[in-house]
Motif scaffolding. Structure first.
Motif, short mmCIF file in Angstrom:
data_model
loop_
_atom_site.label_atom_id
_atom_site.label_comp_id
_atom_site.label_asym_id
_atom_site.label_seq_id
_atom_site.Cartn_x
_atom_site.Cartn_y
_atom_site.Cartn_z
N ASP A 187 0.82 -1.22 0.00
CA ASP A 187 0.00 0.00 0.00
C ASP A 187 0.85 1.27 0.00
OD1 ASP A 187 -2.25 -1.61 -0.02
OD2 ASP A 187 -2.56 -1.52 2.14
N ASP A 188 0.19 2.40 -0.08
CA ASP A 188 0.83 3.70 -0.32
C ASP A 188 1.96 4.00 0.67
OD1 ASP A 188 -1.12 3.95 -2.23
OD2 ASP A 188 -2.23 5.54 -1.20
N HIS A 189 3.04 4.56 0.12
CA HIS A 189 4.15 5.15 0.89
C HIS A 189 4.84 4.16 1.82
CE1 HIS A 189 2.98 8.98 -0.78
NE2 HIS A 189 1.75 8.79 -0.34
N ARG A 228 -0.10 0.52 4.44
CA ARG A 228 0.52 1.79 4.04
C ARG A 228 1.44 2.33 5.14
NH1 ARG A 228 -2.18 7.16 5.02
NH2 ARG A 228 -3.85 6.85 6.53
N LEU A 229 2.46 3.01 4.67
CA LEU A 229 3.44 3.65 5.55
C LEU A 229 4.15 2.67 6.48
CD1 LEU A 229 1.63 7.00 6.33
CD2 LEU A 229 3.96 6.80 5.45
N VAL A 230 4.30 1.44 6.03
CA VAL A 230 5.12 0.50 6.79
C VAL A 230 6.58 0.64 6.38
CG1 VAL A 230 3.25 -1.17 7.06
CG2 VAL A 230 4.90 -1.43 5.18
N MET A 231 7.47 0.21 7.25
CA MET A 231 8.88 0.04 6.92
C MET A 231 9.21 -1.41 7.17
SD MET A 231 12.27 2.02 8.33
CE MET A 231 11.82 3.52 7.48
N ALA A 232 9.59 -2.14 6.11
CA ALA A 232 9.77 -3.58 6.21
C ALA A 232 11.10 -3.99 5.60
CB ALA A 232 8.63 -4.30 5.50
N PRO A 268 0.42 -4.99 9.25
CA PRO A 268 -0.54 -3.89 9.35
C PRO A 268 0.10 -2.54 9.09
CG PRO A 268 -0.81 -5.43 11.18
CD PRO A 268 0.46 -5.81 10.48
N PRO A 269 -0.70 -1.54 8.72
CA PRO A 269 -0.16 -0.23 8.39
C PRO A 269 0.53 0.45 9.56
CG PRO A 269 -2.56 -0.16 8.59
CD PRO A 269 -2.16 -1.59 8.63
#
Length: 261
Positions: A143-145, A162-166, A175-176
């Motif tokens: 998802d986004d970003h 969205r907005l995860v760092m993996a 999860p976001p």
């Protein structure tokens, strides 16, 4: 248009205004390339590939090749759909969908670094950054970003919120708004949230949601029941909606050790 004399362009391909195509690139009949796209040398576009405006494709990238699926029928009509303003660096590979009428989809303003592989039917949102040599199996959704660290590997049919760092190998959904490595969550992506201009109140809500999910000692069903009884705004509801729809893959577990602050 600026097309190198050694490039091979099928007569049925559709090229927008101000397109640049480098030496020894091959553009097939199913290609639709939007205006101001820049394709460097040895780029291959095959099958049905629709690309919006202002995309950059680096040396040796291959987009639209048949999926690595043993059951794939070569007669299958599938595609790759790419939005605008994407950067697809050297030697990336993006395979088209594996079933009739399906597509691998990229939104806008994504940045795929060198050697990234997107398997069939992957979906990227907008503003996703994927570092070098990452491998996404089929049907992965990001998802986004989101930001994906170099050398990461994602099992088929999982989703990154969205907005995860993996970073690392993942076999479950993330999860976001969280930070995770090697299939375990270690906290909240605080830097990413601040860069995305999340307010202090929104970040606090994410902390509450995180603690309920990962630090309360409740199982997932109990967490969702508790969340439904608790006052959460749109951000919290987005978080728990993701968890509720994680499916049989489930969500990554808590690795402990790091702070969620």
């Amino acid at each position: 248009m600026k097309i190198h004399s050694t490039a091979i362009i099928d007569a049925a391909a559709q090229l927008g205004a101000d397109v640049e195509i480098g030496a020894y690139s091959v553009i097939g009949a199913g290609a639709v390339i939007g205006e101001k796209c820049r394709l460097q040398t040895h780029v291959v576009i095959e099958g049905s590939v629709r690309m919006g405006a202002g995309n950059f494709v680096g040396h040796g990238a291959i987009i639209g090749a048949i999926p690595q699926d043993l059951s794939f029928d070569l007669k299958t009509q599938s595609s790759v759909e790419i939005g605008q303003g994407n950067v697809i660096r050297e030697y990336c590979t993006i395979h088209r969908g594996s079933t009739e009428g399906s597509a691998t989809v990229l939104g806008d303003d994504n940045f795929l670094m060198v050697g990234t592989h997107l398997g069939h039917n992957c979906t990227l949102g907008n503003g996703v950054v994927i570092a070098n040599d990452c491998l996404l199996a089929g049907h992965v959704r990001i998802d986004d970003h989101a930001f994906v660290g170099g050398g990461s590997r994602f099992h088929q049919s999982i989703r990154m919120g969205r907005l995860v760092m993996a970073e690392g190998r993942f076999t479950q959904n993330l999860p976001p708004f969280l930070s995770a490595a090697k299939n375990q969550v270690y906290g909240i992506n605080v830097v990413g949230l601040r860069r995305a201009d999340f307010s202090a109140a929104e970040r606090d809500e994410i902390k509450r949601a995180f603690k309920l999910l990962y630090r309360s000692g409740l199982n997932t069903k109990q967490v969702l029941e508790k969340a439904a009884e608790t006052e959460f705004g749109p951000i919290g509801r987005e978080f728990f909606e993701f968890v509720a729809n994680a499916g049989k893959r489930g969500i990554v577990s808590y690795g402990g050790g790091a702070s969620e602050d």
